[in-house]
Design a protein around this motif. Structure first.
Motif, short mmCIF file in Angstrom:
data_model
loop_
_atom_site.label_atom_id
_atom_site.label_comp_id
_atom_site.label_asym_id
_atom_site.label_seq_id
_atom_site.Cartn_x
_atom_site.Cartn_y
_atom_site.Cartn_z
N UNK A 75 0.84 -1.20 0.00
CA UNK A 75 0.00 0.00 0.00
C UNK A 75 0.88 1.25 0.00
N UNK A 76 0.32 2.34 -0.43
CA UNK A 76 1.07 3.60 -0.55
C UNK A 76 1.59 4.07 0.81
N UNK A 77 2.68 4.80 0.75
CA UNK A 77 3.25 5.39 1.96
C UNK A 77 2.40 6.58 2.38
N UNK A 78 2.35 6.81 3.69
CA UNK A 78 1.54 7.88 4.26
C UNK A 78 2.42 8.69 5.20
N UNK A 79 2.17 9.98 5.28
CA UNK A 79 2.85 10.83 6.25
C UNK A 79 2.13 10.70 7.59
N UNK A 80 2.62 9.81 8.45
CA UNK A 80 1.95 9.56 9.72
C UNK A 80 2.11 10.71 10.70
N UNK A 81 2.97 11.66 10.38
CA UNK A 81 3.16 12.83 11.25
C UNK A 81 2.26 14.00 10.85
N UNK A 82 1.39 13.80 9.86
CA UNK A 82 0.49 14.85 9.40
C UNK A 82 -0.61 15.09 10.44
N UNK A 83 -0.46 16.15 11.22
CA UNK A 83 -1.39 16.44 12.32
C UNK A 83 -2.77 16.86 11.83
N UNK A 84 -2.87 17.34 10.60
CA UNK A 84 -4.19 17.69 10.07
C UNK A 84 -5.00 16.44 9.75
#
Length: 195
Positions: A18-27
């Motif tokens: 699965x695609x990578x995600x920015x897990x630090x994205x607070x929004x």
């Protein structure tokens, strides 16, 4: 030797790809439930500081829900840094498994034995892993991250967050196998009552 993270993701190729995600994205991820509702998130090249927030959300959930907790630390130093916080946390959870690359024979965490098991993973593929697992109702969720280095060890991590119990159970099964232990989230209350 197959790395711990790879041994898990190889069993779930549809998730691994699965695609990578920015897990630090607070929004996008403003609460623990926003992570849990996503079910499975892959990440790569995430800084340690960016994972602290998620790790602490899981620890805080365990306290609020009086749920068991697994936490791994790559070194004794990393555990010693949070030991006082963990001693307080143990007052509000039924059981914790604290696992780390504890290879110093004089290392003696002050955790109460009735509330926590201290396990060493020194010399295993778990030693470069940052894993935090807890339980919500009848399902498990986990942060599973591998130290991939950088300028210094501990700079960058890759891995996943998941609320898919079957994936988390595989992580626990592999941990149990590597350390010859019995981490069991579903029988913890039965064990507590029967003693």
């Amino acid at each position: 030797m197959v790395k711990f993270l790879e041994s898990i993701t190889n069993q779930f190729p549809e998730l691994r790809d699965t695609s990578l995600v920015d897990v630090a994205d607070r929004n996008r991820f403003d609460t623990l439930m926003s992570y849990i509702n996503a079910e499975y998130l892959n990440f790569d090249k995430v800084k340690r500081t960016d994972l602290y927030r998620l790790s602490m959300m899981i620890e805080e959930h365990a306290q609020r829900a009086y749920a068991p907790l697994v936490a791994t630390f790559e070194t004794e130093h990393l555990y010693k840094y949070v030991e006082n916080r963990y001693l307080e946390m143990l007052k509000n959870i039924p059981k914790a498994w604290i696992i780390g690359g504890f290879d110093n024979p004089f290392f003696a965490p002050q955790t109460p034995p009735d509330k926590a098991e201290i396990l060493t993973c020194a010399g295993t593929t778990l030693q470069d892993m940052w894993i935090v697992i807890s339980k919500h109702n009848d399902y498990l969720f986990a942060l599973v991250a591998q130290d991939i280095g950088g300028v210094e060890k501990g700079d960058w991590f890759k891995g996943f967050f998941t609320s898919k119990t079957e994936v988390v159970q595989k992580v626990i099964d592999e941990m149990n196998h590597l350390m010859m232990t019995d981490i069991d989230f579903f029988n913890i209350q039965l064990k507590e009552i029967s003693t």
